[in-house]
Motif scaffolding. Sequence first.
Motif, PDB file in Angstrom:
ATOM      1  N   SER A 122       0.884  -0.905   0.037  1.00 28.81           N
ATOM      2  CA  SER A 122       0.123   0.122   0.316  1.00 28.81           C
ATOM      3  C   SER A 122       0.893   0.886  -0.195  1.00 28.81           C
ATOM      4  O   SER A 122       0.417   1.970  -0.268  1.00 28.81           O
ATOM      5  CB  SER A 122      -1.405  -0.136   1.569  1.00 28.81           C
ATOM      6  N   ASP A 123       1.882   1.185   0.631  1.00 20.79           N
ATOM      7  CA  ASP A 123       3.231   1.939   0.714  1.00 20.79           C
ATOM      8  C   ASP A 123       4.557   2.947   0.286  1.00 20.79           C
ATOM      9  O   ASP A 123       4.634   3.141   0.275  1.00 20.79           O
ATOM     10  CB  ASP A 123       2.660   2.774   2.595  1.00 20.79           C
ATOM     11  N   GLY A 124       4.815   0.650   0.135  1.00 21.39           N
ATOM     12  CA  GLY A 124       5.930   1.125  -0.741  1.00 21.39           C
ATOM     13  C   GLY A 124       7.056   0.738   0.787  1.00 21.39           C
ATOM     14  O   GLY A 124       7.648   1.661   0.152  1.00 21.39           O
ATOM     15  N   PHE A 125       6.324   0.565   2.113  1.00 23.12           N
ATOM     16  CA  PHE A 125       7.129   0.890   3.280  1.00 23.12           C
ATOM     17  C   PHE A 125       8.012  -0.148   3.577  1.00 23.12           C
ATOM     18  O   PHE A 125       6.758  -1.039   3.530  1.00 23.12           O
ATOM     19  CB  PHE A 125       6.219   0.994   4.392  1.00 23.12           C
ATOM     20  N   GLU A 126       9.303  -0.116   4.002  1.00 23.80           N
ATOM     21  CA  GLU A 126       9.624  -1.396   4.460  1.00 23.80           C
ATOM     22  C   GLU A 126       9.669  -1.215   5.608  1.00 23.80           C
ATOM     23  O   GLU A 126      10.147  -0.723   6.438  1.00 23.80           O
ATOM     24  CB  GLU A 126      11.358  -1.552   3.670  1.00 23.80           C
ATOM     25  N   LEU A 127       9.191  -2.229   6.256  1.00 22.11           N
ATOM     26  CA  LEU A 127       9.301  -3.006   7.786  1.00 22.11           C
ATOM     27  C   LEU A 127      10.473  -3.317   9.268  1.00 22.11           C
ATOM     28  O   LEU A 127      10.812  -4.304   7.520  1.00 22.11           O
ATOM     29  CB  LEU A 127       8.132  -3.826   8.056  1.00 22.11           C
ATOM     30  N   ASP A 128      11.184  -2.898   9.356  1.00 23.53           N
ATOM     31  CA  ASP A 128      11.794  -3.016  10.485  1.00 23.53           C
ATOM     32  C   ASP A 128      11.463  -3.640  11.004  1.00 23.53           C
ATOM     33  O   ASP A 128      10.873  -3.936  12.081  1.00 23.53           O
ATOM     34  CB  ASP A 128      12.384  -2.378  10.260  1.00 23.53           C
ATOM     35  N   ARG A 129      11.526  -5.140  11.411  1.00 24.44           N
ATOM     36  CA  ARG A 129      10.607  -6.328  11.798  1.00 24.44           C
ATOM     37  C   ARG A 129      11.856  -6.775  13.560  1.00 24.44           C
ATOM     38  O   ARG A 129      10.829  -6.537  14.302  1.00 24.44           O
ATOM     39  CB  ARG A 129      10.863  -7.657  10.909  1.00 24.44           C
ATOM     40  N   HIS A 130      12.666  -5.542  13.926  1.00 26.23           N
ATOM     41  CA  HIS A 130      13.009  -6.372  14.961  1.00 26.23           C
ATOM     42  C   HIS A 130      13.980  -5.200  15.474  1.00 26.23           C
ATOM     43  O   HIS A 130      13.780  -5.745  16.599  1.00 26.23           O
ATOM     44  CB  HIS A 130      14.669  -6.652  14.527  1.00 26.23           C
ATOM     45  N   HIS A 131      13.597  -3.902  14.958  1.00 31.55           N
ATOM     46  CA  HIS A 131      13.957  -2.727  15.977  1.00 31.55           C
ATOM     47  C   HIS A 131      13.078  -2.040  16.673  1.00 31.55           C
ATOM     48  O   HIS A 131      13.179  -1.950  17.822  1.00 31.55           O
ATOM     49  CB  HIS A 131      14.341  -1.468  14.801  1.00 31.55           C
ATOM     50  N   VAL A 132      11.590  -2.130  16.847  1.00 32.52           N
ATOM     51  CA  VAL A 132      11.052  -1.304  17.581  1.00 32.52           C
ATOM     52  C   VAL A 132       9.916  -2.327  17.835  1.00 32.52           C
ATOM     53  O   VAL A 132       9.446  -3.065  17.227  1.00 32.52           O
ATOM     54  CB  VAL A 132      10.181   0.030  17.299  1.00 32.52           C
ATOM     55  N   ALA A 133      10.097  -2.514  19.674  1.00 35.64           N
ATOM     56  CA  ALA A 133       9.005  -3.714  19.984  1.00 35.64           C
ATOM     57  C   ALA A 133       7.343  -3.072  20.305  1.00 35.64           C
ATOM     58  O   ALA A 133       7.225  -2.149  20.332  1.00 35.64           O
ATOM     59  CB  ALA A 133       9.287  -4.400  21.439  1.00 35.64           C
ATOM     60  N   LEU A 134       6.540  -4.292  19.914  1.00 42.99           N
ATOM     61  CA  LEU A 134       5.034  -4.017  20.008  1.00 42.99           C
ATOM     62  C   LEU A 134       4.605  -3.979  20.954  1.00 42.99           C
ATOM     63  O   LEU A 134       5.311  -5.235  21.991  1.00 42.99           O
ATOM     64  CB  LEU A 134       4.328  -5.184  19.252  1.00 42.99           C
ATOM     65  N   SER A 135       3.787  -2.973  22.126  1.00 42.38           N
ATOM     66  CA  SER A 135       3.926  -3.214  23.389  1.00 42.38           C
ATOM     67  C   SER A 135       1.873  -3.799  23.619  1.00 42.38           C
ATOM     68  O   SER A 135       1.171  -3.705  22.957  1.00 42.38           O
ATOM     69  CB  SER A 135       3.361  -1.786  23.558  1.00 42.38           C
ATOM     70  N   GLY A 136       1.850  -4.290  24.899  1.00 38.06           N
ATOM     71  CA  GLY A 136       0.611  -4.854  24.672  1.00 38.06           C
ATOM     72  C   GLY A 136       0.760  -5.710  26.435  1.00 38.06           C
ATOM     73  O   GLY A 136       1.989  -5.246  27.213  1.00 38.06           O
ATOM     74  N   ILE A 137      -0.185  -6.825  26.118  1.00 41.07           N
ATOM     75  CA  ILE A 137       0.001  -7.211  27.892  1.00 41.07           C
ATOM     76  C   ILE A 137       0.279  -8.235  27.937  1.00 41.07           C
ATOM     77  O   ILE A 137      -0.461  -8.585  27.122  1.00 41.07           O
ATOM     78  CB  ILE A 137      -1.016  -6.618  28.570  1.00 41.07           C
ATOM     79  N   CYS A 138       1.604  -9.243  28.458  1.00 40.79           N
ATOM     80  CA  CYS A 138       1.891 -10.500  28.663  1.00 40.79           C
ATOM     81  C   CYS A 138       0.290 -11.480  29.204  1.00 40.79           C
ATOM     82  O   CYS A 138      -0.207 -11.092  29.800  1.00 40.79           O
ATOM     83  CB  CYS A 138       3.066 -11.223  28.816  1.00 40.79           C
ATOM     84  N   ALA A 139       1.157 -12.643  28.424  1.00 44.90           N
ATOM     85  CA  ALA A 139      -0.224 -13.454  29.153  1.00 44.90           C
ATOM     86  C   ALA A 139      -0.414 -13.948  30.967  1.00 44.90           C
ATOM     87  O   ALA A 139      -0.948 -14.123  30.759  1.00 44.90           O
ATOM     88  CB  ALA A 139       0.126 -14.974  28.739  1.00 44.90           C
ATOM     89  N   ARG A 140       1.302 -13.915  31.181  1.00 48.00           N
ATOM     90  CA  ARG A 140       0.620 -14.290  32.477  1.00 48.00           C
ATOM     91  C   ARG A 140       0.470 -13.213  33.322  1.00 48.00           C
ATOM     92  O   ARG A 140      -0.343 -13.253  33.960  1.00 48.00           O
ATOM     93  CB  ARG A 140       2.164 -14.362  33.292  1.00 48.00           C
ATOM     94  N   CYS A 141       0.557 -11.445  32.719  1.00 50.19           N
ATOM     95  CA  CYS A 141      -0.075  -9.790  33.767  1.00 50.19           C
ATOM     96  C   CYS A 141      -2.012 -10.472  33.166  1.00 50.19           C
ATOM     97  O   CYS A 141      -2.557  -9.721  33.938  1.00 50.19           O
ATOM     98  CB  CYS A 141       0.750  -9.232  33.001  1.00 50.19           C
ATOM     99  N   ARG A 142      -2.088 -11.146  32.385  1.00 49.87           N
ATOM    100  CA  ARG A 142      -3.276 -11.129  31.781  1.00 49.87           C
ATOM    101  C   ARG A 142      -4.155 -11.367  32.821  1.00 49.87           C
ATOM    102  O   ARG A 142      -5.627 -11.403  32.732  1.00 49.87           O
ATOM    103  CB  ARG A 142      -3.814 -11.546  30.282  1.00 49.87           C
ATOM    104  N   ASP A 143      -3.779 -12.832  33.726  1.00 48.35           N
ATOM    105  CA  ASP A 143      -4.254 -13.613  34.320  1.00 48.35           C
ATOM    106  C   ASP A 143      -4.748 -12.855  35.750  1.00 48.35           C
ATOM    107  O   ASP A 143      -4.282 -12.405  36.366  1.00 48.35           O
ATOM    108  CB  ASP A 143      -3.322 -14.530  35.071  1.00 48.35           C
TER     109      ASP A 143
END
Length: 143
Positions: A122-143
Amino acid sequence: MESKGIRNDEVLAVLRENAKRITAPKRAVIDVLLGADDHLTADEVTRRVQQIRSEVSPSTVYRILEEFESLLLVVHSHAGQAAAVYHLAGRSHGHVTCEMCHVTFEVSSSVFDRLARDLMGSDGFELDRHHVALSGICARCRD
Ligand SMILES: [Zn+2]
Ligand SMILES: [Zn+2]
Ligand SMILES: [Zn+2]
């Protein structure tokens, strides 16, 4: 368990090829990174290096990490507001980080295949998969 991808002798070979001096502090940094099974901040690398060689200063460790990055031996990643974390190159993966416990997890690089394709399409944008982490809540903390 994923392989580390890069070995001690390969790191030394790259340094020699690029006419870089192989110093005792560099050997210590390599040993620390090879022995780490997680992601280390520069401060953590420094602390572990100083357990081997107490005379090595933090600025020396930073310089070595920069040199290793410029030679593509080491990669870094950012997780949230925390300091960048480092590890040896050669492992292809992405990162997700938990906002509650602040642990960074590795996820398969293929998790980003669809996103990478869509961004390129869509944008001709090349993703760097490694450099920046996605954020969220891990399985243990969701319990
Ligand atoms: Zn960065
Ligand atoms: Zn990583
Ligand atoms: Zn968590």
